[in-house]
Design an enzyme around this catalytic site. Structure first.
Site, PDB file in Angstrom:
ATOM      1  N   ARG A  69       0.849  -1.189   0.000  1.00 28.78           N
ATOM      2  CA  ARG A  69       0.000   0.000   0.000  1.00 28.78           C
ATOM      3  C   ARG A  69       0.890   1.247   0.000  1.00 28.78           C
ATOM      4  NH1 ARG A  69      -2.727  -3.922   2.786  1.00 28.78           N
ATOM      5  NH2 ARG A  69      -5.013  -3.955   2.750  1.00 28.78           N
ATOM      6  N   HIS A  72      -0.089   3.278   4.746  1.00 26.75           N
ATOM      7  CA  HIS A  72      -0.695   2.218   5.584  1.00 26.75           C
ATOM      8  C   HIS A  72      -0.243   0.824   5.146  1.00 26.75           C
ATOM      9  CE1 HIS A  72      -3.704   4.862   7.652  1.00 26.75           C
ATOM     10  NE2 HIS A  72      -3.551   5.574   6.556  1.00 26.75           N
ATOM     11  N   ASN A 145      -9.036   6.605  11.209  1.00 27.36           N
ATOM     12  CA  ASN A 145      -7.756   6.618  11.914  1.00 27.36           C
ATOM     13  C   ASN A 145      -7.996   6.661  13.410  1.00 27.36           C
ATOM     14  OD1 ASN A 145      -6.005   6.570   9.709  1.00 27.36           O
ATOM     15  ND2 ASN A 145      -5.907   8.812   9.545  1.00 27.36           N
ATOM     16  N   HIS A 336     -12.427   1.102   0.660  1.00 27.98           N
ATOM     17  CA  HIS A 336     -12.757   2.207  -0.235  1.00 27.98           C
ATOM     18  C   HIS A 336     -13.809   3.079   0.434  1.00 27.98           C
ATOM     19  CE1 HIS A 336     -13.565   4.583  -3.631  1.00 27.98           C
ATOM     20  NE2 HIS A 336     -14.255   3.751  -4.388  1.00 27.98           N
TER      21      HIS A 336
END
Ligand code: HDD
Length: 698
Positions: A69, A72, A145, A336
């Protein structure tokens, strides 16, 4: 492993492969009789091209890696379930998973942001908290987060921000760190980042465990009810075990002693049946109140203070099953932000709008084509029917002549539905096409000040120390000065304390602090006190008072703590009193930083051995430095003295509790039950923050 199975687990079972008691085959299912030597001409001749088995094996290996990624990259995940409380949210949304009260399968992936896939867990960083809800109405992803704000408020700055925080281009140094020039260069020139930077410099960036951190959806989203009425919403996850952090010196050491610290903690807890749990909360804002705040609801660098709009409990989530295969599940899961279900919609938050483009786009390169939603972990449990066809890795065999809409040859199917569909919220918008951010986004400092004002003394000390550490690693002195100048606009005292540490002249008095606070922002002010799953190291050696150890550790285990016996050697530990004990681990394979507390039981021979063992002495001193609960009974108190721990240690059989250090000279037979009780009370505090340990060697 959890008993519970659900629609998602049943679906995954169809894809799980168990090789036990099976013969080795090629990818084509041809059984193989030899897997050690390639096919050669004679024992020493060249390898033959016709060795399809060797070629297939090596070719697959050559292609095993996928891009990590872009942010992350390092993470750990688990399955579980979510259930809504009471269905009260049905007044606001048609999203069934938020209202039905049924158990909805979920997968959660926690992550750090800046480091690469193999980096350490305990770095100073934001933690990702991404949840995929496999609902009957389709997959809903809440990609949040552990901090409620973000560094920037427009997605066009995301590549800049990430380029700045990632390792520097010439030499790819430093790994998983924000303490370098490019990050602070960016921060000092992009004042909207300051609020989040304060969070990043706070203990929030050093979670003790993924199980002990909050999660936030960050953006203002929208709930939509059956009549199409919208309500603004912010999502919060609150951990049942409370929000707790490590200290920075500890983090740096854990990164070496156990780089998988947070990942292992999550895995072990679930394997042991100690399932982590969070409560989902929502802050709801009526659309009529959109403009009634002194910040813009669409600005992701702002919180809605909980004292202004309370967080209302809406459901709970439990993680109760580890993945079977890291790559297949944790690596291939694709989140997503635009994966929404009926009843949840977006707002015009420009950061969110950019994310809605970026997440689909990134999966195309990461997972190699447009069919990644067919990977087992990504498949919805809802039925999937559309006219999208072909592409790399197509797993479905679509029947029929038509793959277009409208059609008559296929009976018009798949047909658009008239119930339970996603209908975009109808919002009136108008305006000229311009590249210009609204003035309502341009107060960069008030909430940074609010955060600073809301911290306790010790939290502020940690923030100042973090700024000094990070800026102390910045080579360019102008960047240091510019950052201090920006901090001066947050709070003068903060700026002055940082300046003093990093060799920058103290700035002038700065702008007056508005003095407002939001008590909910401090994680120390009103902590959840619990010893559940806290790890306690008991240091012992041959000759230990085993009777006392058993009595004490039974009380700890009963209260929910995890106790490990650490000794200079593994195996049986000869007892001074009672039956021998068995060490769980060899002392030098572990370290104090991997535990929440340390205990030294009585036993003159045991304590003599440990006192001669620098590793044991350091273990105690280091736990003390990191403000952890420390206890000793009987002759064990001598090891504390040897380690220079505490100024108020017991001189007799009275139990003395001083800044998280619990001692008594009472030995096995006389050890009162109150000793364990007193220690548990200190352990439940997480840390004895009032303890001053600056002078204790690191
Ligand atoms: Fe992002 C991954 C959270 C802003 C673009 N982001 C990613 C993950 C989390 C977040 C938790 C890891 C998901 C996983 O475990 O697979 N990101 C956030 C939050 C943001 C945010 C809370 C601000 C509120 N992100 C953001 C912006 C952009 C991205 C503004 C781009 C414009 N994020 C990505 C990405 C990633 C990603 C590049 C990398 C891997 C992936 O998506 O799947 O698309």
């Amino acid at each position: 492993m959890a008993e519970h199975t659900d629609a998602k687990q049943r679906q995954l079972d169809e894809h799980r492969v168990d090789d036990s008691d099976r013969a080795l085959t090629t990818q084509q299912g041809v059984r193989v009789d030899h897997d050690d030597d390639s096919l050669t001409t004679g024992g020493r001749g060249p390898t033959l091209l016709e060795d399809f088995h060797a070629r297939e094996k090596i070719t697959h290996f050559d292609h095993e890696r996928i891009p990590e990624r872009v942010v992350h990259a390092r993470g750990a995940g688990a399955y579980g379930y979510f259930e809504a409380y009471d269905g009260w949210l049905s007044d606001y949304t048609t999203a069934e998973f938020l209202t039905s009260g049924e158990r909805i399968p979920v997968f959660v992936r926690f992550s750090t942001v800046a480091g690469s896939r193999g980096s350490a867990d305990t770095v100073r960083d934001v933690r990702g908290f991404a949840t995929k809800f496999y609902t009957r109405q389709g997959n809903y992803d809440l990609v949040g987060n552990n901090m409620p704000v973000f560094f920037i408020h427009d997605g066009i700055k995301f590549p800049d921000f990430v380029h700045a925080v990632k390792p520097e281009p010439p030499n790819e140094i430093p790994q998983a760190q924000s303490a370098h020039d490019t990050f602070w260069d960016f921060v000092s020139l992009q004042p909207e980042s300051l609020h989040m930077v304060l969070w990043l410099m706070s203990d929030r960036a050093l979670p003790r465990s993924y199980r002990m951190m909050q999660g936030f959806g960050v953006h203002t989203f929208r709930l939509v009810d059956a009549e199409g009425r919208g309500t603004f919403v912010k999502f919060h996850w609150k951990p049942r075990l409370g929000t707790h952090s490590l200290v920075w010196d500890e983090c740096q050491k854990v990164a070496g002693k156990d780089p998988d610290f947070n990942r292992r903690d999550l895995w072990d807890s679930i394997e042991a049946g100690r399932f982590p749990e969070w409560e989902l909360g929502v802050q709801l804002v009526d659309e009529a109140d959109e403009h009634s705040f002194d910040f813009d609801l669409l600005d992701a660098t702002k919180i809605i203070p909980e004292e202004e709009v309370p967080v209302r409990p809406a459901g709970r989530m439990v993680l109760d099953r580890n993945p079977e295969n890291f790559f297949a599940e944790t690596e291939q899961i694709a989140f997503h932000t635009a994966n929404v279900v009926p009843g949840i919609d977006f707002t015009n938050d420009p950061l969110l709008q950019a994310r809605n483009f970026s997440y689909l786009d990134t999966q195309l390169i990461r997972l190699g084509g447009p069919n990644f939603s067919q990977l087992p972990v990504n498949r919805p449990v809802a039925a999937v029917h559309h006219n999208q066809r072909d592409g790399y890795g197509q797993h479905y065999i679509h029947k029929g002549q038509t793959s277009y809409f409208k059609n008559s040859l296929g009976g018009g199917c798949p047909a658009v539905a008239d119930a339970d569909t996603f209908r975009h919220y109808t919002e009136a918008v108008s305006g000229k096409k311009i590249r210009e951010r609204s003035p309502s986004f341009q107060d960069y400092y008030s909430q940074a000040t609010l955060f600073w004002n809301s911290m306790t003394v010790v939290e502020r000390e940690h923030i100042v120390a973090a700024f000094r550490f990070e800026l102390g690693k910045v080579v360019d002195k102008d960047i240091r000065a510019r950052t201090v100048h920006e901090l001066n606009r947050v709070d003068h005292d903060l700026a002055a304390r940082v300046a003093a540490g990093v060799g920058v002249p103290e700035p002038g008095s700065g702008e007056p602090n508005h003095g407002r606070t939001s008590p909910a922002l401090s994680q120390v002010a009103a902590p959840v006190r619990s010893v559940a799953t806290r790890k306690v190291a008991v240091l012992l050696a041959d000759g230990v008072d085993a009777t006392g150890v058993r009595k004490f550790t039974d009380a700890l285990s009963e209260a929910g703590a995890i106790v490990e016996l650490l000794a200079p050697h593994e195996g049986e530990i000869a007892a001074g009193t009672g039956d021998p004990l068995t060490a769980d681990r060899q002392l030098n394979t572990m370290a104090s930083v991997l535990y929440d507390a340390v205990v030294v039981p009585c036993g003159p021979d045991s304590v003599d051995t440990l006192s001669e063992d620098g590793y044991a002495v350091h273990f105690v001193a280091e736990a003390y430095k990191h403000a952890k609960a420390v206890a000793a009974s009987g002759s064990g108190v001598q090891l504390l003295e040897r380690a220079g721990v505490g100024s108020r240690l017991a001189k007799d059989e009275t139990i003395v509790v001083a800044d998280g250090v619990v001692t008594t000279t009472a030995a096995a037979d006389d050890l009162p039950g109150e000793f364990a009780t007193a220690f548990l009370a200190e352990l439940a505090m997480h840390r004895a923050w009032q303890r001053r340990t600056d002078s204790v060697p690191a």
